[in-house]
Design a protein around this motif. Structure first.
Motif, PDB file in Angstrom:
ATOM      1  N   SER A 248       0.814  -1.221   0.000  1.00  0.00           N
ATOM      2  CA  SER A 248       0.000   0.000   0.000  1.00  0.00           C
ATOM      3  C   SER A 248       0.843   1.264   0.000  1.00  0.00           C
ATOM      4  N   GLY A 249       1.999   1.195   0.622  1.00  0.00           N
ATOM      5  CA  GLY A 249       2.857   2.370   0.662  1.00  0.00           C
ATOM      6  C   GLY A 249       2.277   3.534   1.438  1.00  0.00           C
ATOM      7  N   CYS A 250       1.323   3.242   2.314  1.00  0.00           N
ATOM      8  CA  CYS A 250       0.698   4.348   3.049  1.00  0.00           C
ATOM      9  C   CYS A 250       1.593   4.832   4.178  1.00  0.00           C
ATOM     10  N   GLY A 251       2.623   4.058   4.477  1.00  0.00           N
ATOM     11  CA  GLY A 251       3.597   4.520   5.451  1.00  0.00           C
ATOM     12  C   GLY A 251       3.179   4.390   6.891  1.00  0.00           C
ATOM     13  N   SER A 252       2.050   3.795   7.136  1.00  0.00           N
ATOM     14  CA  SER A 252       1.581   3.733   8.512  1.00  0.00           C
ATOM     15  C   SER A 252       1.741   2.359   9.141  1.00  0.00           C
ATOM     16  N   CYS A 253       2.305   1.442   8.381  1.00  0.00           N
ATOM     17  CA  CYS A 253       2.433   0.080   8.910  1.00  0.00           C
ATOM     18  C   CYS A 253       3.304   0.082  10.161  1.00  0.00           C
ATOM     19  N   GLY A 254       2.863  -0.646  11.135  1.00  0.00           N
ATOM     20  CA  GLY A 254       3.649  -0.779  12.348  1.00  0.00           C
ATOM     21  C   GLY A 254       3.601   0.435  13.238  1.00  0.00           C
ATOM     22  N   ASN A 255       2.931   1.430  12.800  1.00  0.00           N
ATOM     23  CA  ASN A 255       2.862   2.650  13.586  1.00  0.00           C
ATOM     24  C   ASN A 255       1.405   3.044  13.753  1.00  0.00           C
ATOM     25  N   VAL A 256       0.631   2.037  14.035  1.00  0.00           N
ATOM     26  CA  VAL A 256      -0.810   2.243  14.040  1.00  0.00           C
ATOM     27  C   VAL A 256      -1.275   2.773  15.381  1.00  0.00           C
ATOM     28  N   THR A 257      -2.059   3.785  15.330  1.00  0.00           N
ATOM     29  CA  THR A 257      -2.696   4.252  16.557  1.00  0.00           C
ATOM     30  C   THR A 257      -4.191   4.057  16.404  1.00  0.00           C
ATOM     31  N   THR A 258      -4.810   3.723  17.473  1.00  0.00           N
ATOM     32  CA  THR A 258      -6.243   3.495  17.415  1.00  0.00           C
ATOM     33  C   THR A 258      -6.947   4.780  16.997  1.00  0.00           C
ATOM     34  N   ASN A 259      -7.891   4.631  16.115  1.00  0.00           N
ATOM     35  CA  ASN A 259      -8.609   5.793  15.601  1.00  0.00           C
ATOM     36  C   ASN A 259      -9.382   6.482  16.711  1.00  0.00           C
TER      37      ASN A 259
ATOM     38  N   ALA B 266      -7.435  -2.118 -17.207  1.00  0.00           N
ATOM     39  CA  ALA B 266      -7.693  -1.459 -15.919  1.00  0.00           C
ATOM     40  C   ALA B 266      -6.743  -2.006 -14.870  1.00  0.00           C
ATOM     41  N   ARG B 267      -6.388  -1.144 -13.924  1.00  0.00           N
ATOM     42  CA  ARG B 267      -5.624  -1.604 -12.758  1.00  0.00           C
ATOM     43  C   ARG B 267      -6.644  -2.048 -11.721  1.00  0.00           C
ATOM     44  N   VAL B 268      -6.621  -3.311 -11.387  1.00  0.00           N
ATOM     45  CA  VAL B 268      -7.562  -3.826 -10.378  1.00  0.00           C
ATOM     46  C   VAL B 268      -6.819  -3.978  -9.066  1.00  0.00           C
ATOM     47  N   ILE B 269      -7.400  -3.436  -8.020  1.00  0.00           N
ATOM     48  CA  ILE B 269      -6.740  -3.497  -6.716  1.00  0.00           C
ATOM     49  C   ILE B 269      -7.648  -4.216  -5.727  1.00  0.00           C
ATOM     50  N   ASP B 270      -7.118  -5.313  -5.193  1.00  0.00           N
ATOM     51  CA  ASP B 270      -7.832  -6.088  -4.182  1.00  0.00           C
ATOM     52  C   ASP B 270      -7.456  -5.526  -2.811  1.00  0.00           C
ATOM     53  N   LEU B 271      -8.457  -5.171  -2.041  1.00  0.00           N
ATOM     54  CA  LEU B 271      -8.190  -4.551  -0.743  1.00  0.00           C
ATOM     55  C   LEU B 271      -8.512  -5.516   0.391  1.00  0.00           C
ATOM     56  N   PRO B 272      -7.888  -5.314   1.539  1.00  0.00           N
ATOM     57  CA  PRO B 272      -8.270  -6.122   2.702  1.00  0.00           C
ATOM     58  C   PRO B 272      -9.747  -5.901   3.021  1.00  0.00           C
ATOM     59  N   GLY B 273     -10.375  -6.893   3.588  1.00  0.00           N
ATOM     60  CA  GLY B 273     -11.796  -6.784   3.910  1.00  0.00           C
ATOM     61  C   GLY B 273     -12.046  -5.822   5.060  1.00  0.00           C
ATOM     62  N   LEU B 274     -13.205  -5.203   5.027  1.00  0.00           N
ATOM     63  CA  LEU B 274     -13.572  -4.328   6.129  1.00  0.00           C
ATOM     64  C   LEU B 274     -15.095  -4.313   6.262  1.00  0.00           C
ATOM     65  N   TYR B 275     -15.565  -4.284   7.495  1.00  0.00           N
ATOM     66  CA  TYR B 275     -17.005  -4.306   7.728  1.00  0.00           C
ATOM     67  C   TYR B 275     -17.610  -2.915   7.575  1.00  0.00           C
ATOM     68  N   SER B 276     -16.787  -1.909   7.864  1.00  0.00           N
ATOM     69  CA  SER B 276     -17.256  -0.534   7.704  1.00  0.00           C
ATOM     70  C   SER B 276     -16.037   0.333   7.447  1.00  0.00           C
ATOM     71  N   LEU B 277     -16.265   1.595   7.188  1.00  0.00           N
ATOM     72  CA  LEU B 277     -15.120   2.492   6.949  1.00  0.00           C
ATOM     73  C   LEU B 277     -14.544   3.039   8.252  1.00  0.00           C
ATOM     74  N   ASP B 278     -15.050   2.546   9.372  1.00  0.00           N
ATOM     75  CA  ASP B 278     -14.490   2.963  10.667  1.00  0.00           C
ATOM     76  C   ASP B 278     -13.217   2.156  10.904  1.00  0.00           C
ATOM     77  N   ALA B 279     -12.199   2.456  10.137  1.00  0.00           N
ATOM     78  CA  ALA B 279     -10.995   1.628  10.142  1.00  0.00           C
ATOM     79  C   ALA B 279     -10.253   1.723  11.460  1.00  0.00           C
ATOM     80  N   LEU B 280     -10.058   0.608  12.103  1.00  0.00           N
ATOM     81  CA  LEU B 280      -9.313   0.574  13.350  1.00  0.00           C
ATOM     82  C   LEU B 280      -8.008  -0.197  13.196  1.00  0.00           C
ATOM     83  N   SER B 281      -8.085  -1.361  12.558  1.00  0.00           N
ATOM     84  CA  SER B 281      -6.888  -2.186  12.428  1.00  0.00           C
ATOM     85  C   SER B 281      -6.084  -1.747  11.197  1.00  0.00           C
TER      86      SER B 281
END
Lengths: 72, 737
Positions: free
Chosen positions: A43-54, B89-104
């Motif tokens: 992903s290159g988002c740069g946040s791996c391993g440096n995650v803080t809870t939202n 097209a560039r197809v991008i497979d993303l990790p699963g998520l139940y909602s956009l309230d991303a925590l992990s």
């Protein structure tokens, strides 16, 4: 020991193997010393391993305003 | 309740089209909805799929040819208007998520990409919302959130065949009308619906349909936007009402889109697809009653593991013998064909003995991954995680930690990456710290070699292989050590409350042959490639290190070491005496000469240098050489032993050459270098030591901390040394030596 073709070949093979292992080692060490997020995942988002809870509330996710991540 | 309005977005020029770049299509959906299966079908790639949530934890990209189908475009889209026939097209497979309230972290990756904030990836031009047709209600929650991005969306109903089999009828036209976006049912296994999906995506690229208003939103939603959860009650209530409105809308949509006769069987309108599925899943429920039972479930789990190891031993022996004999014959053939010399020795004693010694374990690796793939694809892995939640919570770990730990039984690297599903950073680091303690497949050759050498053909209770039992104990040792370490970490450095586990248990299904075969083939290929690259190179180097300096080149101190070695065996004239002695004495002298050569070699001298440190563990200097080389890759231990004991020279013998070399090996005092106790001590060391550079590298990246990485390496080494020491010395005290 005379310097026959077998010795020359052995020297060549060992040198090649040594260079290959050294290259692999260098790549590994380089990846170890890379900065956070560099190539850590695709992903290159740069946040791996440096995650803080939202800390933001879930409520911001359900509004009609776009790009919720910008509010982080 | 009003429906969403569908407004063609023709006025807005399409960004991809405008910038002449390839359009970006992202697959987003709930975990285990079938995103990766669809991605593989679209791109022809072979990303790992399994029947449990959280398999994909990073962004994966492929290419998808958006040409019109031969049978014409299902949507009636005239591709000649705006898009070329061969648009990629560039197809991008993303990790699963139940909602956009991303925590992990994995959810954050998905949200980051969807929002167009990921480096190197533009915002999606089209989002394919992957919806599990058997679980519409839950999946649609994310769809409503995706719609709010105001991006072109195509909803894809996966597992449509399963839904049909369960008599769940979905009116896709009605669903599309209610959602305001195209809805395409697909059956990935038969490729059904992929052309329609392609057409729908093309249509969206040219003339996007964007929902402009959302009926689930309340009038005061904007006021809620910038609120915080600790704000006043009024704000909280407004947010809750908004959420309830969304769920009410989803229920309404699902009731409209699912077959009315289905609904009437379940108390009318209020009943949804969810209850339909619950009834249809009687078999899953019945199996789960036993499999997730807190007592029987654990017994079934242990029994399954034992069965796996027993089968690995029983079924792999024949192909292993064949491979071993094949390499033996190859070595003998090469030695017969080539003239005597260093290069011939390198080929036979270095390359063939080294690489062949590792490749012989290929059947066991294949069997191990066959069982892992079967357990994953049936859906059992999720049950195992559920079973272990009690144990995980007991030591303060999140129940989600068990899936990464299970993955680590195959390899610690995907296991550590799978910790991205864990929200709490402290829980995540604790899981990363213990993941390498799980016995990965690289340890299997070492265990097998030790068992074959010292515990072969022994049975427990008359039917159970002692080898299988020992392997189970080694796996259990890793788990127990992980539990102890996690307990300590969670009570000291990583103290944090443990949240409850909420985990989806997917329905059981018959494993897909294609998926299982792909898993086994890819792992087998990985093993072969590793043997043909890293292990080959290290085998060559090791052969060089045990071959040089040559005995004739030894001088001074080195020569005295050799002389001393030979004198110990009664050969006063040194290594050269070996060639002068005929018959049996000659063979024995040759062996002594080889021993002297090894002792005086670079590797031998290094082994002797570290011998005082490893002697308390029962290891002599030759094992020391193997231990050091195994830090490059654990399997290298086997190839090192093959080279050190010069197995290649005995390649014409039976396949037990390395094993007989072990049993014949003697220390300087004449005592056996290898005993069953030494073998157990060595296995214990391999269970607990961190000997994998790749694992260290991935731990560094995922923790983003040198301190934690070094801590992991250090504690594992100390633990391995201490446990090995206790095993060997304790065994001696008990009289096992």
């Amino acid at each position: 020991m005379t310097l026959d073709w077998q010795i020359l070949l052995v020297a060549l093979v060992i040198t090649t193997a040594g260079m290959y292992v050294a290259r692999r080692l260098f790549q590994r060490v380089k990846s170890l010393t890379s900065k956070s997020g560099d190539g850590s995942c695709a992903s290159g988002c740069g946040s791996c391993g440096n995650v803080t809870t939202n800390k933001q509330p879930s409520v911001v996710q359900i509004t009609r305003q776009a790009t919720p991540a910008k509010r982080r | 309740m009003s429906t969403s309005t569908l407004t063609p977005h023709a006025a807005t020029p399409h960004t991809a089209h405008r910038s002449n770049r390839n359009p970006v299509v992202m697959l987003a959906g709930n975990p285990n909805a079938g995103k990766t299966s669809l991605f593989n079908a679209l791109t022809g790639l072979r990303q790992k799929v399994a029947n449990y949530p959280g398999v994909t934890v990073e962004r994966v990209e492929g290419q998808w040819m958006l040409h019109a189908s031969d049978n014409g475009d299902a949507s009636g889209f005239d591709s000649s208007q705006s898009l070329s026939q061969s648009l990629m097209a560039r197809v991008i497979d993303l990790p699963g998520l139940y909602s956009l309230d991303a925590l992990s972290p994995d959810e954050q990756i998905a949200r980051c990409c969807l929002a167009g904030e990921a480096a190197g990836v533009p915002a999606p031009d089209v989002i394919i919302a992957v919806v599990d047709a058997t679980n519409l209600e839950r999946n649609l929650y994310l769809v409503t959130q995706l719609l709010e991005y105001r991006k072109p969306i195509v909803v894809t109903l996966t597992m449509f065949d399963t839904a049909t089999r369960r008599k769940l009828k979905i009116d896709t036209a009605q669903l599309a009308a209610r959602l305001g976006v195209p809805v395409v049912p697909v059956i990935v296994s038969t490729q059904h619906g992929l052309d329609e999906l392609r057409a729908a995506v093309r249509q969206e690229l040219v003339a996007p349909s964007v929902v402009e208003s959302f009926s689930w939103q309340m009038d005061d939603a904007d006021k809620v936007t910038n609120a915080t959860l600790n704000a006043d009650d009024a704000t909280w209530n407004a947010w809750q009402s908004s959420l309830e409105a969304r769920y009410r809308w989803i229920e309404d949509v699902v009731a409209d889109a699912t077959d009315s006769t289905t609904e009437s069987n379940h108390n009318g309108r209020g009943s949804t697809a969810h209850s339909e599925i619950n009834n249809a899943d009687d078999l899953t429920t019945r199996i789960d009653r036993w499999v997730t039972h807190k007592v029987f479930g654990l017994l079934i789990f242990v029994g399954l593991m034992l069965l796996v190891f027993q089968s690995i031993f029983a079924w792999a022996s024949l192909p292993m013998d064949l491979i071993d004999n094949g390499f033996g014959a190859l070595g003998a053939g090469i030695r017969a064909a080539l003239p005597e010399g260093l290069f011939t020795d390198l080929l036979v004693d270095g390359i063939i003995a080294g690489v062949g010694g590792v490749l012989v374990f290929l059947p066991q690796i294949c069997l191990l991954f066959l069982f892992i793939a079967l357990l994953e694809d049936t859906g059992y892995m999720a049950r195992a995680a559920f079973l272990m939640d009690r144990l995980m919570r007991g030591v303060g770990l999140h129940g989600k930690a068990f899936v990464p730990l299970l993955s680590s039984f195959a390899c610690a690297i995907p296991g550590i990456m799978a910790t991205r599903t864990i929200e709490n950073p402290r829980d995540r680091i604790a899981t990363i710290m213990i993941a390498p303690l799980m016995s990965c497949s690289a340890r299997l050759p070492v265990y097998t070699l030790m068992i074959a050498a010292f515990f072969a053909d022994r049975r427990v209770f008359g039917f159970l292989s002692l080898g299988a039992l020992i392997i189970l104990v080694m796996y259990a040792l890793g788990i127990v050590a992980a539990i102890v370490v996690a307990t300590l970490l969670k009570r000291t450095l990583l103290r944090a409350p443990t949240p409850p586990l909420v985990m989806e248990l997917p329905p059981y299904r018959v494993p897909q042959l294609r998926v299982v075969a792909h898993t086994v083939m890819s792992r087998a290929w990985m093993f072969i490639r590793r043997a043909g690259t890293v292990i080959l190179a290290i085998s060559i180097l090791l052969w060089g290190l045990v071959t040089f300096p040559r005995t004739a080149q030894l001088t001074g101190e080195q020569q005295s070491a050799v002389t001393q070695s030979v004198r110990e065996t009664g050969l006063e004239n040194g290594a050269t005496a070996a060639v002068d002695v005929a018959g049996n004495d000659g063979a024995e002298a040759n062996t002594q000469s080889q021993g002297a050569q090894l002792r005086g070699s670079f590797a031998g001298r290094f082994g002797q240098f570290i011998e005082p440190a490893i002697a308390p563990l029962g290891f002599d200097w030759r094992i020391g050489i193997g231990l050091i080389s195994s830090f490059a890759a654990r399997e290298v231990f086997v190839s090192t032993m093959s080279i050190v004991y010069n197995v290649g020279s005995d390649a014409t013998e039976e396949d037990t050459s390395l094993i007989s070399a072990f049993t014949d090996a003697r220390r300087d005092d004449g005592s056996p270098a290898w005993t069953p106790l030494v073998a157990v001590s060595l296995m214990v060391f391999f269970v607990l030591a961190c000997q994998c550079m790749s694992t260290v590298a991935i731990a560094r990246r995922e923790t983003n901390s040198w301190a934690w990485t070094l801590f992991m390496v250090a504690y594992m080494l100390v633990l391995a040394y201490a446990a090995s020491f206790v095993t060997y010395q304790g065994g001696r005290l008990l009289g096992f030596a």
